[in-house]
Enzyme design. Sequence first.
Site, PDB file in Angstrom:
ATOM      1  N   CYS A 113     -27.191  17.185 -58.957  1.00 39.88           N
ATOM      2  CA  CYS A 113     -26.154  17.112 -58.280  1.00 39.88           C
ATOM      3  C   CYS A 113     -25.756  18.039 -57.499  1.00 39.88           C
ATOM      4  CB  CYS A 113     -24.826  15.958 -58.458  1.00 39.88           C
ATOM      5  SG  CYS A 113     -25.773  14.117 -59.516  1.00 39.88           S
ATOM      6  N   ASP A 114     -24.366  18.764 -58.222  1.00 44.07           N
ATOM      7  CA  ASP A 114     -23.725  20.100 -58.054  1.00 44.07           C
ATOM      8  C   ASP A 114     -24.159  21.256 -58.164  1.00 44.07           C
ATOM      9  OD1 ASP A 114     -22.299  17.911 -57.448  1.00 44.07           O
ATOM     10  OD2 ASP A 114     -21.323  17.212 -59.269  1.00 44.07           O
ATOM     11  N   CYS A 171     -23.334  16.123 -63.846  1.00 46.87           N
ATOM     12  CA  CYS A 171     -24.686  16.156 -63.412  1.00 46.87           C
ATOM     13  C   CYS A 171     -25.308  17.554 -62.492  1.00 46.87           C
ATOM     14  CB  CYS A 171     -24.916  14.748 -62.275  1.00 46.87           C
ATOM     15  SG  CYS A 171     -26.556  14.698 -61.005  1.00 46.87           S
TER      16      CYS A 171
END
Length: 300
Positions: free
Chosen positions: A133-134, A130
């Site tokens: 997300c990261d 992701c």
Amino acid sequence: MTDVLIVGAGPAGMTAAIYARRAAKSVLVLEARSYGGQIVNTPDIENYPVEAHISGFDFATRLYEQAKALGAEFRFEKAVEIRVDGDVKTVVTPKNEYEAKTVIVATGSDPRKLGVEGEDRLVGRGVSYCATCDGAFFRKKTVAVVGGGNTAVEDALYLADLAEKVYLIHRREGFRADEATLKKLKARENVEFVLNATVTALHAEKRLTGIDVTDKDGNMRHIELNGLFAAVGRIPENQNFSQIIELDAAGYAVADESCRTKTPGVFVAGDNRTKDVRQLVTAAADGAVAASAAIKYLSE
Ligand code: NAP
């Protein structure tokens, strides 16, 4: 007994909740994680009618608030089994059992793994599925994205704004991603395309330090990097429901545009269904169709 129990709070499930509530049916939505599904990983949605730009997170939040305001109940529990006894469907979670007259399975899909040695151990230590997300952990660092679909190309675009260098590794020359997005990526100076190649090894100390890629002629190249984002497609989350829903060879729930399954009163909607076009707009459309079919079933 709930009129319409929806498994999965992604765009398909939450749209189904809106349609069922507007028909004054009682609605319970069960979600294993947080609401939104896969779309929360999309930084910028540009192809949903009316909204020229909206983040996946904002889209999901607005949809959730809309369904809640209409009276849909949400519970964050994973449905692990659906039992069917005539007209009564029992949806089982690790905590509870819920009875319903109809069930809509809108479970979406999980990221496919690359299948490289050490991948599981390095999740959260350089390997991610992701980018939104990261990605922030890799500011001014070197990363690679694997895949040739929209997700990979959009992830690479997103990371190109953060990272110093982005490799886009794809196993062939042709892309599934749409031309407009691909063109944007090709214009980025800090993106290098590594085509006809797959990741064959991960190198790590505590965290990922590099990868080996091997091309179709067997030539190997070592790339030093900090982050590896796999975006090689998804696996439909239907495994728990194969007793009541027919699955095709790839694991997708077999249902036509009516979203009906082989079990009366059980419907499927969204990315876990057999279909040609898996987009936000078709997931939402499925939600509307499945809820309408459930409402019709309840009136028969
Ligand atoms: P996808 O379109 O299925 O693409 C997966 C990519 O991964 C393909 O290029 C495939 O290569 C490659 N791949 C598969 N297994 C691999 C492996 N083991 N090793 C290396 N490469 C592998 O998946 P997606 O990009 O996640 O998209 C899924 C659906 O969501 C698509 O319909 C897409 O259009 C849609 N989507 C839309 C948007 C948007 O509209 N904004 C955003 C994201 C996703 P091959 O091409 O060689 O098979």
